[in-house]
Design a protein around this motif. Structure first.
Motif, short mmCIF file in Angstrom:
data_model
loop_
_atom_site.label_atom_id
_atom_site.label_comp_id
_atom_site.label_asym_id
_atom_site.label_seq_id
_atom_site.Cartn_x
_atom_site.Cartn_y
_atom_site.Cartn_z
N GLU A 79 10.21 51.00 -3.70
CA GLU A 79 11.54 50.63 -4.19
C GLU A 79 11.98 51.60 -5.29
N VAL A 80 13.27 51.97 -5.23
CA VAL A 80 13.87 52.79 -6.29
C VAL A 80 15.15 52.10 -6.71
N SER A 81 15.29 51.85 -8.02
CA SER A 81 16.44 51.13 -8.56
C SER A 81 17.23 52.02 -9.49
N ASP A 82 18.56 51.79 -9.51
CA ASP A 82 19.42 52.49 -10.45
C ASP A 82 20.54 51.55 -10.89
N PRO A 83 21.29 51.90 -11.94
CA PRO A 83 22.30 50.99 -12.47
C PRO A 83 23.63 50.97 -11.73
N VAL A 84 23.76 51.68 -10.63
CA VAL A 84 25.01 51.70 -9.87
C VAL A 84 24.95 50.62 -8.79
N PRO A 85 25.90 49.67 -8.79
CA PRO A 85 25.83 48.56 -7.84
C PRO A 85 26.23 48.91 -6.40
N GLU A 86 26.98 49.97 -6.21
CA GLU A 86 27.44 50.32 -4.86
C GLU A 86 26.26 50.70 -3.97
N PRO A 87 26.30 50.26 -2.71
CA PRO A 87 25.20 50.58 -1.79
C PRO A 87 25.18 52.07 -1.45
N PRO A 88 24.03 52.56 -1.03
CA PRO A 88 23.95 53.96 -0.62
C PRO A 88 24.79 54.19 0.63
N GLN A 89 25.35 55.36 0.77
CA GLN A 89 26.19 55.69 1.91
C GLN A 89 25.54 56.78 2.76
N GLU A 90 25.28 56.47 4.01
CA GLU A 90 24.77 57.49 4.92
C GLU A 90 25.91 58.44 5.25
#
Length: 132
Positions: A79-90
Protein backbone atom coordinates in the motif's frame (compact mmCIF):
# COMPACT_ATOMS: atom_id res chain seq x y z
CA UNK A 1 9.75 6.03 10.68
CA UNK A 2 9.30 2.25 10.82
CA UNK A 3 6.75 0.25 12.78
CA UNK A 4 7.16 -3.51 12.43
CA UNK A 5 5.17 -6.14 14.32
CA UNK A 6 6.12 -9.20 12.27
CA UNK A 7 3.23 -9.16 9.80
CA UNK A 8 3.15 -5.46 8.99
CA UNK A 9 5.77 -2.80 8.28
CA UNK A 10 4.98 0.87 7.71
CA UNK A 11 7.04 3.90 6.81
CA UNK A 12 6.32 7.57 6.23
CA UNK A 13 8.50 9.53 3.82
CA UNK A 14 8.69 13.29 3.34
CA UNK A 15 7.61 14.58 -0.08
CA UNK A 16 11.18 14.60 -1.32
CA UNK A 17 12.79 12.98 -4.39
CA UNK A 18 14.96 10.85 -2.09
CA UNK A 19 11.78 9.17 -0.81
CA UNK A 20 11.66 6.86 -3.83
CA UNK A 21 15.09 5.37 -3.15
CA UNK A 22 14.45 5.21 0.59
CA UNK A 23 11.14 3.39 0.03
CA UNK A 24 12.75 0.85 -2.31
CA UNK A 25 15.51 0.14 0.21
CA UNK A 26 13.05 -0.19 3.10
CA UNK A 27 10.84 -2.62 1.16
CA UNK A 28 13.75 -4.77 0.05
CA UNK A 29 15.20 -4.93 3.57
CA UNK A 30 11.85 -5.81 5.15
CA UNK A 31 11.18 -8.58 2.64
CA UNK A 32 14.66 -9.95 3.32
CA UNK A 33 13.82 -10.02 7.06
CA UNK A 34 10.57 -11.85 6.31
CA UNK A 35 12.48 -14.26 4.02
CA UNK A 36 10.38 -13.15 1.04
CA UNK A 37 13.30 -12.30 -1.23
CA UNK A 38 11.44 -13.83 -4.19
CA UNK A 39 8.90 -11.00 -4.06
CA UNK A 40 11.42 -8.21 -3.51
CA UNK A 41 12.12 -7.17 -7.11
CA UNK A 42 8.46 -6.80 -8.05
CA UNK A 43 7.44 -5.19 -4.74
CA UNK A 44 10.32 -2.75 -4.98
CA UNK A 45 9.42 -1.84 -8.58
CA UNK A 46 5.74 -1.26 -7.79
CA UNK A 47 6.48 0.75 -4.64
CA UNK A 48 8.90 2.86 -6.68
CA UNK A 49 6.19 3.55 -9.29
CA UNK A 50 3.53 4.36 -6.71
CA UNK A 51 5.76 6.59 -4.58
CA UNK A 52 6.89 8.43 -7.72
CA UNK A 53 3.24 9.00 -8.69
CA UNK A 54 2.45 10.24 -5.18
CA UNK A 55 5.35 12.69 -5.28
CA UNK A 56 4.22 14.04 -8.65
CA UNK A 57 0.73 14.79 -7.40
CA UNK A 58 1.03 15.43 -3.65
CA UNK A 59 2.86 17.97 -1.54
CA UNK A 60 2.58 16.02 1.71
CA UNK A 61 4.09 12.89 3.17
CA UNK A 62 3.88 9.49 1.47
CA UNK A 63 3.11 6.34 3.44
CA UNK A 64 4.22 2.83 2.49
CA UNK A 65 2.88 -0.31 4.14
CA UNK A 66 3.66 -4.00 3.59
CA UNK A 67 1.36 -6.60 5.11
CA UNK A 68 1.38 -10.37 5.21
CA UNK A 69 -2.34 -10.98 5.81
CA UNK A 70 -3.05 -13.56 8.50
CA UNK A 71 -4.39 -16.80 7.06
CA UNK A 72 -3.45 -15.91 3.48
CA UNK A 73 -0.20 -17.70 2.81
CA UNK A 74 1.50 -16.62 -0.38
CA UNK A 75 0.07 -13.07 -0.43
CA UNK A 76 1.80 -9.75 0.15
CA UNK A 77 -0.27 -6.58 0.37
CA UNK A 78 1.53 -3.41 -0.75
CA UNK A 79 0.00 0.00 0.00
CA UNK A 80 1.12 3.55 -0.81
CA UNK A 81 -0.79 6.50 0.66
CA UNK A 82 -0.70 10.21 -0.09
CA UNK A 83 -2.73 13.27 0.98
CA UNK A 84 -4.51 13.75 -2.37
CA UNK A 85 -8.07 12.31 -2.25
CA UNK A 86 -8.57 11.99 -6.03
CA UNK A 87 -8.20 8.43 -7.35
CA UNK A 88 -5.30 7.55 -9.64
CA UNK A 89 -6.02 7.96 -13.34
CA UNK A 90 -4.87 5.41 -15.88
CA UNK A 91 -3.60 7.03 -19.06
CA UNK A 92 -3.69 5.90 -22.64
CA UNK A 93 -0.02 5.65 -23.49
CA UNK A 94 1.52 5.78 -26.95
CA UNK A 95 4.60 3.66 -27.70
CA UNK A 96 6.90 6.71 -27.74
CA UNK A 97 5.63 8.17 -24.43
CA UNK A 98 8.29 8.19 -21.72
CA UNK A 99 5.89 7.89 -18.79
CA UNK A 100 2.37 7.00 -17.80
CA UNK A 101 2.75 3.23 -17.55
CA UNK A 102 2.84 2.87 -13.77
CA UNK A 103 -0.78 1.85 -13.26
CA UNK A 104 -0.66 -0.47 -16.28
CA UNK A 105 2.40 -2.12 -14.78
CA UNK A 106 0.60 -2.39 -11.45
CA UNK A 107 -2.47 -3.97 -13.07
CA UNK A 108 -0.45 -6.50 -15.05
CA UNK A 109 1.97 -7.44 -12.28
CA UNK A 110 -0.33 -7.87 -9.31
CA UNK A 111 -3.03 -10.39 -8.52
CA UNK A 112 -5.43 -7.51 -7.97
CA UNK A 113 -5.21 -3.84 -7.14
CA UNK A 114 -7.32 -0.83 -6.29
CA UNK A 115 -7.55 2.35 -4.30
CA UNK A 116 -9.54 3.72 -1.41
CA UNK A 117 -10.18 7.23 -0.19
CA UNK A 118 -9.85 8.19 3.43
CA UNK A 119 -10.12 11.26 5.61
CA UNK A 120 -6.52 12.25 4.86
CA UNK A 121 -6.12 11.31 1.19
CA UNK A 122 -6.01 8.00 -0.65
CA UNK A 123 -4.25 4.66 -0.63
CA UNK A 124 -3.35 2.69 -3.73
CA UNK A 125 -2.90 -0.99 -2.96
CA UNK A 126 -2.03 -4.23 -4.70
CA UNK A 127 -1.78 -7.90 -3.80
CA UNK A 128 1.28 -9.77 -4.94
CA UNK A 129 1.64 -13.52 -5.12
CA UNK A 130 4.64 -14.53 -3.04
CA UNK A 131 6.77 -17.25 -4.62
CA UNK A 132 7.31 -20.22 -2.35
Amino acid sequence: MTDTDGDRATWTFAADPNAVRAARCAVREQLRRWELDGAADLAELLVSELVTNALRHAAGPVGVCLTRPAGRTGVLLVEVSDPVPEPPQERVVRPDDEGGRGLQLLARSSRRWGHRSGPHGKTVWCELVVPR
